[in-house]
Design an enzyme around this catalytic site. Structure first.
Site, PDB file in Angstrom:
ATOM      1  CE  LYS A 168       1.454  -3.808   3.251  1.00  0.00           C
ATOM      2  NZ  LYS A 168       2.630  -4.672   3.015  1.00  0.00           N
ATOM      3  CB  SER A 182       0.990  -8.315   2.866  1.00  0.00           C
ATOM      4  OG  SER A 182       2.094  -7.429   2.879  1.00  0.00           O
ATOM      5  CB  SER A 213       4.455  -7.703   0.763  1.00  0.00           C
ATOM      6  OG  SER A 213       3.952  -8.819   1.444  1.00  0.00           O
TER       7      SER A 213
END
Ligand code: GLN
Length: 469
Positions: free
Chosen positions: A83, A158, A182
């Site tokens: 990420k 997210s 997330s």
């Protein structure tokens, strides 16, 4: 899409038998990325040079050590996407925000470094909601990631790109952060396994902070067994994050009790979602697990508590991006970050601190107490991950309150600092992924893994790549 082998074990078998080299493996992933990335917007940066140099290193280790490579490099040959919140030495790290558009870190996060020395190959940096603020991926300054099962839908957020990179065969595993859901929520929307550890089980050193009393660092994988393998490499003290604690993996009990919290099946949770969880519970029961109905009465306050504590901490953490030391000016912050900075500053300001922040902290204790009481009765909890399957792109983008509610069933685990595991459990009539969530007491991750593996074996589960692109 090339038919890649899926799990870590499968890849390692191929590599050891010399059927394929790491460099060839990276070739295949690169081809997949070239094909899929323009459609799905999964990667912000593809680290081609790094991937090939890592692959060559692993090929050499395999040549020199043979099977002994497993000792020091238990994840050898595992391709990982990070990420874009994880600092990667020499590789651009944006946190999904234009504020950090050109930021190149001088060091790597502990998790990144640990995976690398365990033999992982870093393939790139995945798209995400800017600063990890979001539940759909639509808050990214680099455009939204698409759901690979239906590109008109969001993949969740997210950690949108990380979930989709695994779902579409663009990597073997991916890292993520989970402050309010997330990891688990995008895993659930994209049809992969998503794991959020206990608060303090994995170091957050070198990971862009969102809300420090809630943030945890976890990962995505195709199977629960892989999630466990990765966790065993990344967990434990590094001397750089004082919240991290070493712990012994306790053997799961022979007789496990699984709690079903009434409040997680309330109004607003889609029938198909509920049914899938009930079906999974029945399977557990068939496997000799006792099901117990439990109550978590303060669940209904979780979102309100989260949206006071979280923005308060966000407003403090984002203060460091002042345009002097890191990246661009504060005018580059997007609407969602600005909203949270304002909300957070408000709830912490004189006169309002007691009315909002302090009160939220008191209710937080009540939510923690709910879990403590529940875990006196049961060893783990089974629940839905999100009230609905993936929603359409744009459906909630203009309505922050609606978007915030997407995390109603994941946020409580962050408030209490307990681990959570999201596991695919099939597909809805519309062809979108369904999933279940397992939660346990602090540091009970190995019980969750055992339960998750039991579920995957008993249900005859087989990982399926998202539709051919
Ligand atoms: N969707 C939640 C939020 O917007 C959770 C985000 C996260 O876990 N990073 O705050």
């Amino acid at each position: 899409m090339k038919n890649l082998p899926f799990t870590i074990a499968e890849i390692q078998k191929l590599l050891l038998s010399k059927e394929v080299s790491c460099v060839e493996l990276v070739d295949t992933y690169m081809e997949n990325i070239e094909k899929a990335n323009p459609k799905l917007n999964v990667f912000i940066t593809v680290s081609k040079d790094k991937a090939y140099s890592d692959a060559k290193k692993v090929d050499k280790l395999i040549k020199d050590l043979g099977v002994d490579i497993k000792g020091e490099h238990p994840l050898f040959g595992t391709v990982v996407a990070h990420k874009d919140l994880f600092l990667t030495e020499g590789i651009r790290t944006t946190a999904g925000s234009k504020v950090l558009d050109t930021y190149i870190p001088a060091y790597s996060a502990t998790v990144v470094a640990r995976l690398e020395s365990a033999g992982c190959i870093t393939i790139g940096k995945t798209n995400c909601d800017a600063w990890a603020h979001g539940a759909s991926g639509e808050n990214s300054d680099y455009g939204p990631t698409k759901n690979p099962w239906n590109t008109e839908f969001v993949p969740g957020g997210s950690s949108s790109g990380s979930a989709v990179s695994v779902a579409s065969g663009l990597t073997t595993i991916a890292t993520g952060t989970d402050t309010g859901g997330s990891i688990r929520q995008p895993a659930n929307f994209s049809g992969v396994v998503g794991f959020k550890p206990t608060y303090g089980a994995v170091s957050r050193y070198g990971v862009t902070a969102m809300a420090s009393s809630l943030d945890s660092v976890g990962h995505f994988s195709q199977s629960v067994a892989d999630a466990e393998k990765v966790f065993d490499v990344v967990r434990g003290e590094d001397g750089k994050d004082s919240t991290v604690k070493n712990f012994k993996a306790a053997k799961p009990k022979a007789k496990i009790k699984l709690g079903i919290p009434k409040e997680y099946f309330a109004e607003g949770v889609e029938e198909e979602v509920k049914d899938s969880v009930y079906k999974a519970s029945k399977l557990f029961e068939k496997e000799g697990i006792e099901l117990v109905e439990i109550n978590l009465p303060h669940t209904r306050y979780a979102i309100s508590v989260y949206y006071i504590i979280q923005p308060a901490e966000v407003s403090s953490n984002l203060g460091r991006y002042d345009g002097v030391r890191y990246g661009g000016p504060r005018t580059s912050f997007g609407a969602e970050a600005k909203r949270r900075i304002m909300l957070g500053t408000y709830v912490l300001s004189a006169g309002y601190y007691e009315a909002y922040y302090l009160k939220a902290m008191k209710v937080r204790s009540k939510i923690i107490e709910d879990f403590d009481k529940a875990f006196a009765l049961v060893d783990a909890i089974i629940a839905p991950v999100s009230p609905t399957t993936a929603f359409r792109l744009g459906e909630k983008a203009d309505d922050p309150l609606k978007m915030y509610l997407a995390d109603i069933l994941t946020v409580p685990a962050n408030i209490a600092g307990i681990p959570g595991l999201a596991i695919p459990s099939g597909f809805s009539k519309a062809g979108l992924p369904l999933g279940i969530q397992l939660m346990g007491p602090r540091f009970s991750e190995h019980t969750l893994f055992a339960l998750g593996e039991l579920y995957q074996n008993a249900s005859g589960w087989k990982f399926k790549l998202a539709k051919d692109l």
